[in-house]
Design a protein around this motif. Structure first.
Motif, PDB file in Angstrom:
ATOM      1  N   LEU A   1      17.905 -15.771 111.063  1.00  0.00           N
ATOM      2  CA  LEU A   1      17.823 -17.106 111.661  1.00  0.00           C
ATOM      3  C   LEU A   1      18.634 -18.135 110.899  1.00  0.00           C
ATOM      4  CD1 LEU A   1      14.008 -17.260 112.517  1.00  0.00           C
ATOM      5  CD2 LEU A   1      15.910 -16.545 113.982  1.00  0.00           C
ATOM      6  N   GLY A   2      19.182 -17.754 109.765  1.00  0.00           N
ATOM      7  CA  GLY A   2      19.891 -18.705 108.926  1.00  0.00           C
ATOM      8  C   GLY A   2      19.023 -19.168 107.774  1.00  0.00           C
ATOM      9  N   GLY A   3      19.676 -19.509 106.654  1.00  0.00           N
ATOM     10  CA  GLY A   3      18.919 -19.919 105.482  1.00  0.00           C
ATOM     11  C   GLY A   3      18.050 -18.785 104.988  1.00  0.00           C
ATOM     12  N   PRO A   4      16.807 -19.067 104.592  1.00  0.00           N
ATOM     13  CA  PRO A   4      15.940 -18.015 104.028  1.00  0.00           C
ATOM     14  C   PRO A   4      15.051 -17.327 105.046  1.00  0.00           C
ATOM     15  CG  PRO A   4      14.911 -20.141 103.701  1.00  0.00           C
ATOM     16  CD  PRO A   4      16.202 -20.408 104.460  1.00  0.00           C
ATOM     17  N   LEU A   5      15.325 -17.480 106.349  1.00  0.00           N
ATOM     18  CA  LEU A   5      14.386 -17.017 107.368  1.00  0.00           C
ATOM     19  C   LEU A   5      14.946 -15.867 108.190  1.00  0.00           C
ATOM     20  CD1 LEU A   5      13.034 -20.419 108.718  1.00  0.00           C
ATOM     21  CD2 LEU A   5      11.923 -18.877 107.099  1.00  0.00           C
ATOM     22  N   GLU A   6      14.024 -14.991 108.604  1.00  0.00           N
ATOM     23  CA  GLU A   6      14.359 -13.855 109.453  1.00  0.00           C
ATOM     24  C   GLU A   6      13.211 -13.609 110.418  1.00  0.00           C
ATOM     25  OE1 GLU A   6      15.947 -10.124 107.616  1.00  0.00           O
ATOM     26  OE2 GLU A   6      14.140  -9.231 108.479  1.00  0.00           O
ATOM     27  N   LEU A   7      13.542 -13.356 111.694  1.00  0.00           N
ATOM     28  CA  LEU A   7      12.557 -13.028 112.718  1.00  0.00           C
ATOM     29  C   LEU A   7      12.510 -11.522 112.901  1.00  0.00           C
ATOM     30  CD1 LEU A   7      10.678 -13.928 115.122  1.00  0.00           C
ATOM     31  CD2 LEU A   7      12.746 -13.883 116.542  1.00  0.00           C
ATOM     32  N   GLN A   8      11.297 -10.981 113.080  1.00  0.00           N
ATOM     33  CA  GLN A   8      11.131  -9.552 113.305  1.00  0.00           C
ATOM     34  C   GLN A   8      10.241  -9.308 114.520  1.00  0.00           C
ATOM     35  OE1 GLN A   8       9.746  -7.511 109.796  1.00  0.00           O
ATOM     36  NE2 GLN A   8      11.597  -8.013 108.623  1.00  0.00           N
ATOM     37  N   LEU A   9      10.658  -8.377 115.378  1.00  0.00           N
ATOM     38  CA  LEU A   9       9.884  -7.974 116.550  1.00  0.00           C
ATOM     39  C   LEU A   9       9.647  -6.473 116.468  1.00  0.00           C
ATOM     40  CD1 LEU A   9      11.940  -9.910 119.264  1.00  0.00           C
ATOM     41  CD2 LEU A   9       9.848 -10.680 118.105  1.00  0.00           C
ATOM     42  N   GLY A  10       8.408  -6.046 116.669  1.00  0.00           N
ATOM     43  CA  GLY A  10       8.092  -4.634 116.504  1.00  0.00           C
ATOM     44  C   GLY A  10       7.183  -4.092 117.586  1.00  0.00           C
ATOM     45  N   SER A  11       7.295  -2.786 117.821  1.00  0.00           N
ATOM     46  CA  SER A  11       6.374  -2.068 118.693  1.00  0.00           C
ATOM     47  C   SER A  11       6.516  -0.585 118.371  1.00  0.00           C
ATOM     48  CB  SER A  11       6.650  -2.351 120.167  1.00  0.00           C
ATOM     49  OG  SER A  11       5.611  -1.816 120.980  1.00  0.00           O
ATOM     50  N   SER A  12       5.858   0.276 119.139  1.00  0.00           N
ATOM     51  CA  SER A  12       5.908   1.713 118.855  1.00  0.00           C
ATOM     52  C   SER A  12       5.502   2.494 120.091  1.00  0.00           C
ATOM     53  CB  SER A  12       4.985   2.080 117.684  1.00  0.00           C
ATOM     54  OG  SER A  12       3.625   1.831 118.037  1.00  0.00           O
ATOM     55  N   TYR A  13       5.834   3.780 120.074  1.00  0.00           N
ATOM     56  CA  TYR A  13       5.336   4.726 121.071  1.00  0.00           C
ATOM     57  C   TYR A  13       4.670   5.870 120.313  1.00  0.00           C
ATOM     58  CZ  TYR A  13       4.922   7.657 125.166  1.00  0.00           C
ATOM     59  OH  TYR A  13       4.406   8.422 126.190  1.00  0.00           O
ATOM     60  N   ASN A  14       3.481   6.308 120.756  1.00  0.00           N
ATOM     61  CA  ASN A  14       2.639   7.209 119.974  1.00  0.00           C
ATOM     62  C   ASN A  14       2.173   8.407 120.793  1.00  0.00           C
ATOM     63  OD1 ASN A  14       1.933   5.171 117.554  1.00  0.00           O
ATOM     64  ND2 ASN A  14       1.797   4.074 119.494  1.00  0.00           N
ATOM     65  N   ARG A  15       2.012   9.536 120.080  1.00  0.00           N
ATOM     66  CA  ARG A  15       1.315  10.715 120.614  1.00  0.00           C
ATOM     67  C   ARG A  15       0.276  11.143 119.585  1.00  0.00           C
ATOM     68  NH1 ARG A  15       3.285  13.149 125.207  1.00  0.00           N
ATOM     69  NH2 ARG A  15       1.977  14.957 124.761  1.00  0.00           N
ATOM     70  N   LEU A  16      -0.969  11.306 120.031  1.00  0.00           N
ATOM     71  CA  LEU A  16      -2.087  11.636 119.156  1.00  0.00           C
ATOM     72  C   LEU A  16      -2.667  12.975 119.576  1.00  0.00           C
ATOM     73  CD1 LEU A  16      -4.101  10.662 116.919  1.00  0.00           C
ATOM     74  CD2 LEU A  16      -5.490   9.740 118.794  1.00  0.00           C
ATOM     75  N   TYR A  17      -2.781  13.893 118.602  1.00  0.00           N
ATOM     76  CA  TYR A  17      -3.312  15.240 118.852  1.00  0.00           C
ATOM     77  C   TYR A  17      -4.591  15.421 118.042  1.00  0.00           C
ATOM     78  CZ  TYR A  17       1.375  16.235 120.637  1.00  0.00           C
ATOM     79  OH  TYR A  17       2.543  16.212 121.339  1.00  0.00           O
ATOM     80  N   PRO A  18      -5.749  15.616 118.688  1.00  0.00           N
ATOM     81  CA  PRO A  18      -6.978  15.933 117.943  1.00  0.00           C
ATOM     82  C   PRO A  18      -6.828  17.263 117.222  1.00  0.00           C
ATOM     83  CG  PRO A  18      -7.482  15.243 120.182  1.00  0.00           C
ATOM     84  CD  PRO A  18      -6.003  15.481 120.130  1.00  0.00           C
TER      85      PRO A  18
END
Length: 262
Positions: A87-104
Protein backbone atom coordinates in the motif's frame (compact mmCIF):
# COMPACT_ATOMS: atom_id res chain seq x y z
CA UNK A 1 -1.40 -18.74 8.25
CA UNK A 2 -1.17 -21.15 11.11
CA UNK A 3 -3.56 -20.16 13.93
CA UNK A 4 -1.92 -22.44 16.48
CA UNK A 5 -1.48 -20.79 19.86
CA UNK A 6 0.62 -20.74 23.02
CA UNK A 7 -1.04 -20.58 26.40
CA UNK A 8 -1.34 -17.39 28.32
CA UNK A 9 0.03 -13.97 27.41
CA UNK A 10 1.92 -13.72 30.68
CA UNK A 11 3.69 -17.05 30.13
CA UNK A 12 4.28 -16.17 26.50
CA UNK A 13 5.95 -12.87 27.45
CA UNK A 14 8.15 -14.61 30.03
CA UNK A 15 9.34 -17.22 27.53
CA UNK A 16 9.99 -14.50 24.97
CA UNK A 17 12.19 -12.62 27.40
CA UNK A 18 14.22 -15.73 28.24
CA UNK A 19 14.47 -17.31 24.81
CA UNK A 20 16.91 -16.89 22.01
CA UNK A 21 14.80 -17.41 18.95
CA UNK A 22 14.81 -17.29 15.29
CA UNK A 23 12.71 -15.90 12.56
CA UNK A 24 9.28 -17.29 11.91
CA UNK A 25 9.73 -16.67 8.21
CA UNK A 26 12.84 -16.90 6.08
CA UNK A 27 15.10 -13.84 5.74
CA UNK A 28 15.23 -12.09 2.38
CA UNK A 29 18.71 -13.29 1.47
CA UNK A 30 18.22 -14.71 -1.99
CA UNK A 31 15.38 -12.50 -3.16
CA UNK A 32 15.34 -9.79 -5.79
CA UNK A 33 16.67 -6.50 -4.49
CA UNK A 34 13.21 -4.90 -4.35
CA UNK A 35 11.42 -8.00 -3.01
CA UNK A 36 11.31 -8.06 0.81
CA UNK A 37 10.53 -11.79 0.96
CA UNK A 38 7.60 -14.14 1.41
CA UNK A 39 5.52 -15.13 4.42
CA UNK A 40 5.84 -18.84 3.47
CA UNK A 41 7.07 -21.17 4.89
CA UNK A 42 7.20 -21.40 8.68
CA UNK A 43 5.18 -19.92 11.53
CA UNK A 44 4.77 -16.16 11.44
CA UNK A 45 5.63 -13.72 8.66
CA UNK A 46 8.50 -11.70 7.23
CA UNK A 47 8.65 -8.34 9.07
CA UNK A 48 9.00 -6.36 5.80
CA UNK A 49 6.26 -5.06 3.51
CA UNK A 50 5.92 -4.91 -0.27
CA UNK A 51 6.43 -1.65 -2.14
CA UNK A 52 3.43 0.42 -3.22
CA UNK A 53 1.50 -1.46 -5.90
CA UNK A 54 3.63 -4.62 -5.68
CA UNK A 55 1.83 -7.96 -5.28
CA UNK A 56 2.74 -11.49 -4.21
CA UNK A 57 0.66 -14.64 -4.46
CA UNK A 58 1.58 -17.37 -1.96
CA UNK A 59 -0.09 -20.74 -2.52
CA UNK A 60 -0.04 -24.04 -0.61
CA UNK A 61 0.14 -27.08 -2.92
CA UNK A 62 -1.18 -28.24 -0.40
CA UNK A 63 -0.36 -28.09 3.31
CA UNK A 64 -1.25 -31.15 5.38
CA UNK A 65 -1.94 -31.93 9.04
CA UNK A 66 -2.63 -35.20 10.84
CA UNK A 67 -4.72 -35.47 13.99
CA UNK A 68 -4.29 -33.58 17.25
CA UNK A 69 -2.63 -34.75 20.42
CA UNK A 70 -5.46 -35.97 22.61
CA UNK A 71 -8.04 -34.83 20.02
CA UNK A 72 -10.11 -36.27 17.18
CA UNK A 73 -8.09 -38.27 14.66
CA UNK A 74 -8.14 -36.76 11.18
CA UNK A 75 -6.00 -35.99 8.17
CA UNK A 76 -6.56 -32.64 6.45
CA UNK A 77 -5.22 -31.17 3.22
CA UNK A 78 -5.40 -27.39 2.90
CA UNK A 79 -4.63 -25.31 -0.18
CA UNK A 80 -4.03 -21.94 1.49
CA UNK A 81 -4.04 -18.85 -0.71
CA UNK A 82 -2.54 -15.54 0.44
CA UNK A 83 -2.57 -12.40 -1.71
CA UNK A 84 -0.31 -9.59 -0.47
CA UNK A 85 -0.56 -6.02 -1.83
CA UNK A 86 1.84 -3.19 -0.97
CA UNK A 87 0.00 0.00 0.00
CA UNK A 88 3.01 2.28 0.24
CA UNK A 89 5.06 3.36 3.22
CA UNK A 90 5.07 0.76 6.03
CA UNK A 91 1.71 -0.83 5.16
CA UNK A 92 0.65 -3.98 3.34
CA UNK A 93 -2.82 -5.47 2.75
CA UNK A 94 -3.33 -9.24 2.84
CA UNK A 95 -6.33 -11.29 1.66
CA UNK A 96 -6.54 -15.00 2.42
CA UNK A 97 -8.72 -18.07 2.02
CA UNK A 98 -8.31 -21.83 1.52
CA UNK A 99 -9.80 -25.00 0.09
CA UNK A 100 -9.82 -28.09 2.35
CA UNK A 101 -10.31 -31.86 2.32
CA UNK A 102 -10.74 -33.63 5.67
CA UNK A 103 -10.39 -37.42 6.07
CA UNK A 104 -11.45 -39.08 9.37
CA UNK A 105 -8.89 -41.59 10.68
CA UNK A 106 -8.16 -44.47 10.56
CA UNK A 107 -10.40 -45.43 7.62
CA UNK A 108 -10.32 -42.22 5.54
CA UNK A 109 -14.02 -42.87 4.78
CA UNK A 110 -16.60 -40.08 4.80
CA UNK A 111 -14.25 -37.38 3.50
CA UNK A 112 -15.46 -33.79 3.75
CA UNK A 113 -14.31 -30.88 1.63
CA UNK A 114 -15.01 -27.18 1.13
CA UNK A 115 -13.72 -23.65 1.29
CA UNK A 116 -12.24 -22.29 4.50
CA UNK A 117 -13.00 -18.92 6.06
CA UNK A 118 -11.71 -15.79 4.36
CA UNK A 119 -9.47 -13.27 6.11
CA UNK A 120 -8.34 -9.67 5.75
CA UNK A 121 -5.08 -8.51 7.34
CA UNK A 122 -2.89 -5.43 7.58
CA UNK A 123 0.86 -5.66 8.07
CA UNK A 124 2.86 -2.76 9.52
CA UNK A 125 6.66 -2.71 9.20
CA UNK A 126 8.13 -0.84 12.16
CA UNK A 127 11.36 1.15 11.74
CA UNK A 128 14.42 -1.12 11.47
CA UNK A 129 17.61 -0.48 13.44
CA UNK A 130 20.77 -1.95 11.92
CA UNK A 131 20.47 -5.73 11.85
CA UNK A 132 17.18 -5.68 13.79
CA UNK A 133 13.79 -5.48 12.09
CA UNK A 134 10.27 -6.08 13.31
CA UNK A 135 6.68 -5.87 12.20
CA UNK A 136 3.07 -6.20 13.34
CA UNK A 137 0.19 -8.05 11.69
CA UNK A 138 -3.49 -7.70 12.53
CA UNK A 139 -6.19 -9.76 10.86
CA UNK A 140 -9.87 -10.66 10.96
CA UNK A 141 -10.99 -14.15 9.91
CA UNK A 142 -14.68 -14.36 9.08
CA UNK A 143 -17.17 -17.24 9.41
CA UNK A 144 -18.01 -17.58 5.72
CA UNK A 145 -16.44 -20.96 4.91
CA UNK A 146 -18.12 -24.30 4.29
CA UNK A 147 -19.92 -25.73 7.32
CA UNK A 148 -17.23 -28.28 8.17
CA UNK A 149 -14.41 -25.70 7.99
CA UNK A 150 -15.81 -22.42 9.28
CA UNK A 151 -15.03 -20.97 12.70
CA UNK A 152 -17.77 -20.73 15.32
CA UNK A 153 -16.84 -17.07 15.85
CA UNK A 154 -14.85 -14.42 14.06
CA UNK A 155 -11.18 -14.62 14.92
CA UNK A 156 -9.11 -11.50 15.60
CA UNK A 157 -5.36 -12.01 15.34
CA UNK A 158 -2.48 -9.80 16.45
CA UNK A 159 1.04 -11.01 15.66
CA UNK A 160 4.51 -9.53 16.14
CA UNK A 161 7.65 -10.77 14.36
CA UNK A 162 11.21 -9.86 15.44
CA UNK A 163 14.25 -10.55 13.25
CA UNK A 164 17.99 -10.28 14.01
CA UNK A 165 20.21 -10.65 10.90
CA UNK A 166 23.44 -11.89 12.48
CA UNK A 167 25.40 -11.88 9.22
CA UNK A 168 24.60 -12.29 5.51
CA UNK A 169 23.93 -16.03 6.00
CA UNK A 170 22.35 -16.38 9.47
CA UNK A 171 19.34 -14.88 11.21
CA UNK A 172 17.56 -15.25 14.55
CA UNK A 173 14.14 -14.10 15.55
CA UNK A 174 10.86 -14.66 17.34
CA UNK A 175 7.14 -14.62 16.62
CA UNK A 176 4.37 -13.87 19.13
CA UNK A 177 0.68 -14.27 18.32
CA UNK A 178 -2.64 -13.82 20.08
CA UNK A 179 -5.99 -14.89 18.62
CA UNK A 180 -9.27 -13.84 20.22
CA UNK A 181 -12.49 -15.65 19.32
CA UNK A 182 -15.75 -15.86 21.22
CA UNK A 183 -14.28 -13.94 24.16
CA UNK A 184 -11.39 -16.42 24.63
CA UNK A 185 -7.69 -15.96 23.89
CA UNK A 186 -5.34 -18.44 22.25
CA UNK A 187 -1.64 -17.68 21.84
CA UNK A 188 1.57 -18.86 20.18
CA UNK A 189 5.30 -18.37 20.70
CA UNK A 190 7.58 -19.55 17.86
CA UNK A 191 11.40 -19.44 17.85
CA UNK A 192 13.33 -20.19 14.67
CA UNK A 193 16.83 -20.07 13.20
CA UNK A 194 17.59 -19.75 9.49
CA UNK A 195 20.65 -20.01 7.28
CA UNK A 196 21.36 -19.31 3.63
CA UNK A 197 22.71 -22.65 2.40
CA UNK A 198 23.47 -21.28 -1.08
CA UNK A 199 22.70 -18.04 -2.90
CA UNK A 200 19.23 -19.41 -3.78
CA UNK A 201 18.48 -22.00 -1.06
CA UNK A 202 17.51 -21.13 2.53
CA UNK A 203 16.85 -23.51 5.40
CA UNK A 204 15.39 -23.06 8.87
CA UNK A 205 14.49 -24.89 12.06
CA UNK A 206 11.75 -23.84 14.48
CA UNK A 207 10.22 -24.70 17.84
CA UNK A 208 6.88 -23.47 19.17
CA UNK A 209 4.70 -23.53 22.27
CA UNK A 210 1.00 -23.03 21.73
CA UNK A 211 -2.23 -22.85 23.67
CA UNK A 212 -5.60 -23.38 22.05
CA UNK A 213 -8.51 -22.11 24.13
CA UNK A 214 -10.51 -25.22 23.20
CA UNK A 215 -7.96 -28.04 23.34
CA UNK A 216 -5.14 -26.92 25.65
CA UNK A 217 -1.37 -26.46 25.53
CA UNK A 218 1.18 -28.24 23.36
CA UNK A 219 4.57 -27.90 21.68
CA UNK A 220 6.05 -28.77 18.29
CA UNK A 221 9.27 -28.50 16.28
CA UNK A 222 10.03 -28.45 12.59
CA UNK A 223 12.24 -27.48 9.68
CA UNK A 224 11.93 -26.31 6.12
CA UNK A 225 13.59 -25.19 2.90
CA UNK A 226 12.88 -22.39 0.43
CA UNK A 227 14.38 -22.42 -3.06
CA UNK A 228 14.52 -19.19 -5.03
CA UNK A 229 13.95 -20.65 -8.50
CA UNK A 230 14.05 -17.17 -10.06
CA UNK A 231 14.13 -13.70 -8.46
CA UNK A 232 10.31 -13.79 -8.67
CA UNK A 233 9.42 -17.42 -7.89
CA UNK A 234 10.04 -19.39 -4.68
CA UNK A 235 9.27 -23.05 -3.97
CA UNK A 236 9.11 -24.23 -0.36
CA UNK A 237 8.72 -27.37 1.73
CA UNK A 238 8.34 -27.79 5.49
CA UNK A 239 7.46 -30.30 8.20
CA UNK A 240 6.56 -30.04 11.91
CA UNK A 241 5.98 -32.73 14.57
CA UNK A 242 4.26 -32.61 17.94
CA UNK A 243 6.63 -32.74 20.90
CA UNK A 244 4.09 -32.81 23.73
CA UNK A 245 0.56 -31.89 24.70
CA UNK A 246 -2.23 -30.78 22.40
CA UNK A 247 -0.93 -30.10 18.90
CA UNK A 248 -1.18 -31.72 15.49
CA UNK A 249 0.81 -34.95 15.40
CA UNK A 250 2.28 -33.95 12.03
CA UNK A 251 2.13 -30.83 9.87
CA UNK A 252 3.79 -30.58 6.46
CA UNK A 253 3.44 -28.70 3.24
CA UNK A 254 4.80 -27.59 -0.08
CA UNK A 255 4.07 -24.28 -1.73
CA UNK A 256 4.91 -21.71 -4.36
CA UNK A 257 5.20 -17.93 -4.02
CA UNK A 258 5.29 -15.50 -6.95
CA UNK A 259 6.34 -11.84 -6.84
CA UNK A 260 4.65 -9.38 -9.24
CA UNK A 261 6.63 -6.28 -8.34
CA UNK A 262 8.36 -3.85 -10.63
Amino acid sequence: MDFSRYGGLRRCTLMAALALGAIAGLPALAHADDNPGYDRPGLGFTPAVLGAGDVTLEQGLPDWSRGQGGGIGSSQYTADTLLRVGLGGPLELQLGSSYNRLYPLPTHSGARYGRGDSSVAMKFALPASGAFSWGLLGSVEFTDGARDFRNDHRQYLLGADFNWQLDPRNALGMYLQNVRAGGRDSTLLALNASRALTSTLNGYVEVAQQHDANTGTGSMAGAGLAWQVTPRVQLDGSVRHRLAGHADTWEAGIGVSVYFGR
